[in-house]
Design an enzyme around this catalytic site. Sequence first.
Site, PDB file in Angstrom:
ATOM      1  N   HIS A  81       2.920 -17.119   8.022  1.00 40.51           N
ATOM      2  CA  HIS A  81       2.722 -18.044   9.169  1.00 40.51           C
ATOM      3  C   HIS A  81       3.927 -19.009   9.345  1.00 40.51           C
ATOM      4  O   HIS A  81       4.403 -19.286  10.513  1.00 40.51           O
ATOM      5  CB  HIS A  81       1.539 -18.817   9.217  1.00 40.51           C
ATOM      6  CG  HIS A  81       0.367 -17.962   9.689  1.00 40.51           C
ATOM      7  ND1 HIS A  81      -0.767 -18.475   9.965  1.00 40.51           N
ATOM      8  CD2 HIS A  81       0.258 -16.542   9.636  1.00 40.51           C
ATOM      9  CE1 HIS A  81      -1.555 -17.529  10.248  1.00 40.51           C
ATOM     10  NE2 HIS A  81      -1.057 -16.429  10.076  1.00 40.51           N
ATOM     11  N   SER A 135       0.813 -33.002  -9.334  1.00 35.30           N
ATOM     12  CA  SER A 135      -0.008 -32.717  -8.171  1.00 35.30           C
ATOM     13  C   SER A 135       0.769 -31.655  -7.121  1.00 35.30           C
ATOM     14  O   SER A 135       0.143 -31.036  -6.516  1.00 35.30           O
ATOM     15  CB  SER A 135      -0.507 -33.802  -7.420  1.00 35.30           C
ATOM     16  OG  SER A 135       0.671 -34.600  -6.784  1.00 35.30           O
ATOM     17  N   GLU A 186       6.695 -33.517  -5.228  1.00 36.15           N
ATOM     18  CA  GLU A 186       7.744 -32.362  -5.156  1.00 36.15           C
ATOM     19  C   GLU A 186       8.000 -31.811  -3.870  1.00 36.15           C
ATOM     20  O   GLU A 186       8.969 -31.525  -3.437  1.00 36.15           O
ATOM     21  CB  GLU A 186       7.243 -31.483  -6.229  1.00 36.15           C
ATOM     22  CG  GLU A 186       7.287 -31.991  -7.633  1.00 36.15           C
ATOM     23  CD  GLU A 186       6.167 -32.928  -7.999  1.00 36.15           C
ATOM     24  OE1 GLU A 186       6.332 -33.834  -8.785  1.00 36.15           O
ATOM     25  OE2 GLU A 186       4.839 -32.826  -7.228  1.00 36.15           O
ATOM     26  N   HIS A 234       8.558 -33.960 -15.888  1.00 33.15           N
ATOM     27  CA  HIS A 234       7.822 -33.863 -17.226  1.00 33.15           C
ATOM     28  C   HIS A 234       6.565 -33.278 -17.261  1.00 33.15           C
ATOM     29  O   HIS A 234       6.025 -32.599 -17.768  1.00 33.15           O
ATOM     30  CB  HIS A 234       7.691 -35.291 -18.052  1.00 33.15           C
ATOM     31  CG  HIS A 234       6.986 -36.071 -17.057  1.00 33.15           C
ATOM     32  ND1 HIS A 234       7.633 -36.716 -15.986  1.00 33.15           N
ATOM     33  CD2 HIS A 234       5.881 -36.541 -17.389  1.00 33.15           C
ATOM     34  CE1 HIS A 234       6.594 -37.511 -15.509  1.00 33.15           C
ATOM     35  NE2 HIS A 234       5.597 -37.328 -15.934  1.00 33.15           N
TER      36      HIS A 234
END
Length: 180
Positions: free
Chosen positions: A103, A72, A76, A9
């Site tokens: 990298h 943030s 996830e 959300h």
Amino acid sequence: MRIHIATDHAGLEFSTRLQHHLAEQGHDVVDHGPLEYDAVDDYPAFCIRAAQAVVRDQAAGIETLGIVFGGSGNGEQIAANKVTGVRAALVWNIPTAELAREHNDANVIAIGARQHTFEEASGFIDRFIATPFSNEERHVRRIAQVAAYETDGSLLPDPRAGLAPDVVADASSSFDPEAG
């Protein structure tokens, strides 16, 4: 390029804008997020499905990357990294977007939708997509080490293994936190 995205959300509005942005650039966008706003929905399944799709497409030879985001980006990223074959990096500026690809050959990035403006975040995403993996030997070697651990738990030998406890203690006592 195919781009798999997922959010909860916290990033739903961002997701809609991002899908349009990526489609306008010619990308094939696949959304794995919620269909409607639910303030108490849970991001792990959305992000894991997007990450699984990235791995599946890459195994099939399809050029693809993933983007997961929420408030943030931390949770996830953690969820996406639970999928074997995913290297998800938390991105918060242009250099981290570039380094994730150059990298680490990251195939998924995580972004905090509440941490950045749409313009900032879409800039990170565009740079991530445009940046190739360097294929430098040291990076290839390190990625292979992570993949080996992920596959069978193997690690390089511990440099402290077999040393007498007093040698390990002496090595630890030489640490100077002021040395930087």
